[in-house]
Structures are given as C-alpha cells and as structure tokens.
Design a protein around this motif. Structure first.
Motif, PDB file in Angstrom:
ATOM      1  N   GLU A   1       6.677  40.987  20.008  1.00 30.86           N
ATOM      2  CA  GLU A   1       6.971  40.094  21.131  1.00 30.86           C
ATOM      3  C   GLU A   1       8.292  40.507  21.766  1.00 30.86           C
ATOM      4  N   ARG A   2       8.308  40.658  23.085  1.00 32.31           N
ATOM      5  CA  ARG A   2       9.459  41.227  23.785  1.00 32.31           C
ATOM      6  C   ARG A   2      10.766  40.482  23.524  1.00 32.31           C
ATOM      7  N   ALA A   3      10.792  39.174  23.623  1.00 35.15           N
ATOM      8  CA  ALA A   3      12.040  38.418  23.433  1.00 35.15           C
ATOM      9  C   ALA A   3      12.601  38.625  22.024  1.00 35.15           C
ATOM     10  N   PHE A   4      11.716  38.613  21.058  1.00 38.32           N
ATOM     11  CA  PHE A   4      12.161  38.813  19.677  1.00 38.32           C
ATOM     12  C   PHE A   4      12.536  40.279  19.440  1.00 38.32           C
ATOM     13  N   ILE A   5      11.800  41.167  20.066  1.00 36.61           N
ATOM     14  CA  ILE A   5      12.075  42.595  19.930  1.00 36.61           C
ATOM     15  C   ILE A   5      13.495  42.917  20.377  1.00 36.61           C
ATOM     16  N   GLU A   6      13.915  42.325  21.461  1.00 39.20           N
ATOM     17  CA  GLU A   6      15.249  42.600  21.981  1.00 39.20           C
ATOM     18  C   GLU A   6      16.324  42.214  20.970  1.00 39.20           C
ATOM     19  N   LYS A   7      16.049  41.222  20.145  1.00 40.03           N
ATOM     20  CA  LYS A   7      16.991  40.836  19.094  1.00 40.03           C
ATOM     21  C   LYS A   7      16.892  41.774  17.883  1.00 40.03           C
ATOM     22  N   CYS A   8      15.712  42.292  17.647  1.00 40.68           N
ATOM     23  CA  CYS A   8      15.447  43.057  16.431  1.00 40.68           C
ATOM     24  C   CYS A   8      15.703  44.549  16.548  1.00 40.68           C
ATOM     25  N   TYR A   9      15.452  45.098  17.716  1.00 38.90           N
ATOM     26  CA  TYR A   9      15.642  46.532  17.896  1.00 38.90           C
ATOM     27  C   TYR A   9      17.109  46.805  18.185  1.00 38.90           C
ATOM     28  N   SER A  10      17.894  46.573  17.183  1.00 36.10           N
ATOM     29  CA  SER A  10      19.338  46.710  17.267  1.00 36.10           C
ATOM     30  C   SER A  10      19.807  47.436  16.017  1.00 36.10           C
ATOM     31  N   HIS A  11      20.988  48.003  16.109  1.00 39.85           N
ATOM     32  CA  HIS A  11      21.621  48.604  14.940  1.00 39.85           C
ATOM     33  C   HIS A  11      22.780  47.735  14.476  1.00 39.85           C
ATOM     34  N   ASP A  12      23.005  46.627  15.168  1.00 42.10           N
ATOM     35  CA  ASP A  12      24.104  45.718  14.873  1.00 42.10           C
ATOM     36  C   ASP A  12      23.711  44.831  13.692  1.00 42.10           C
ATOM     37  N   LEU A  13      24.407  44.996  12.577  1.00 38.27           N
ATOM     38  CA  LEU A  13      24.039  44.258  11.367  1.00 38.27           C
ATOM     39  C   LEU A  13      24.132  42.749  11.569  1.00 38.27           C
TER      40      LEU A  13
END
Length: 138
Positions: A57-69
């Motif tokens: 899901e795009r909205a959740f993806i934007e939070k998840c596809y991160s390298h920020d711990l």
C-alpha cells in the motif's frame, strides 16, 4: 521480499559485520551492523502484513521503504515498546542510543575502530543488543 528473507538477511549481515570487525575493516563492519538492524526492522514490518510480505500500500510503503531506523521502528509499531524497554533496561537504552544514529549514508564514510566496535557491540550484545530486541518482535 518477505519476513523470512529479511530475517535471514539480518542474520547474514550481522555475521558479515562481525567478520569485518575481526578483520580490521571498520567501515564495512559499521555499515553492515546498522544494515542488519534495518533488515530486522523490515522483518517486523513484514510481520504486520498479509502473509508476512513487505507492504504494497502506497501510504504505508512511503513509511517503510526507508533506511532511517527511527522511521522503521515507528512503521513497525514498536515506538512505545522500545521506549518502555529502554526505560526498564538502561543497557538496552544505551545500545539503542548508539544504533539510532546509523543511516545508509554510513557506506560513504570512513569509520574508526572505536566507532565500529561501539556500533557492532550495541547491535550484537547477546543480552541487551539492539538486534536481539528486534528479534523478539519479528
């Protein structure tokens, strides 16, 4: 990728970081120990999704596809649990304080032996390590 793949990758990168540390390759050890935590947190996120797959899901993806711990801890729904556990266990709290500063840009920097050992130790501590804590949630 799915949950079990992220778990395996976290374990593999942790072993890599320890091998590099023992070989005197400080920068690689530093980077890969943080990357192991990132993969572990992504396994936690995948646990929340259908069939343990990484979210689509795009909205959740934007939070998840991160390298920020820190962002990944939040996306995994672990912010309160981590805060509570850090308050209850000062060694774990100190280990998280070390690990939280890692980011993917670490791969472009040169890290000292002291810095590498500090992060690898914070991640790998057999009782109060960051990855040990992450594993309790994946």
């Amino acid at each position: 990728m799915n949950r079990s793949q992220f778990q395996a990758l976290a374990e593999e990168r942790l072993l890599d970081s320890e091998a590099l540390l023992h070989a005197g390759q400080w920068s690689g050890a530093y980077y890969l120990s943080g990357y192991a935590v990132e993969c572990g947190l992504k396994a936690c996120i995948a646990k929340l999704t259908l069939e343990h797959d990484f979210p689509r899901e795009r909205a959740f993806i934007e939070k998840c596809y991160s390298h920020d711990l820190e962002k990944l801890v939040g996306a995994a729904g672990l912010t309160k649990a981590r805060a509570d556990d850090m308050d209850a266990n000062s060694v774990l709290g100190n280990n998280w304080l070390v690990a939280k500063d890692w980011n993917e840009q670490a791969r472009y920097q040169v890290w000292s032996e002291t810095q590498a050992k500090k992060l690898v130790d914070a991640v790998t501590d057999s009782k109060n390590g960051v990855l040990i804590w992450v594993k309790t949630h994946w």
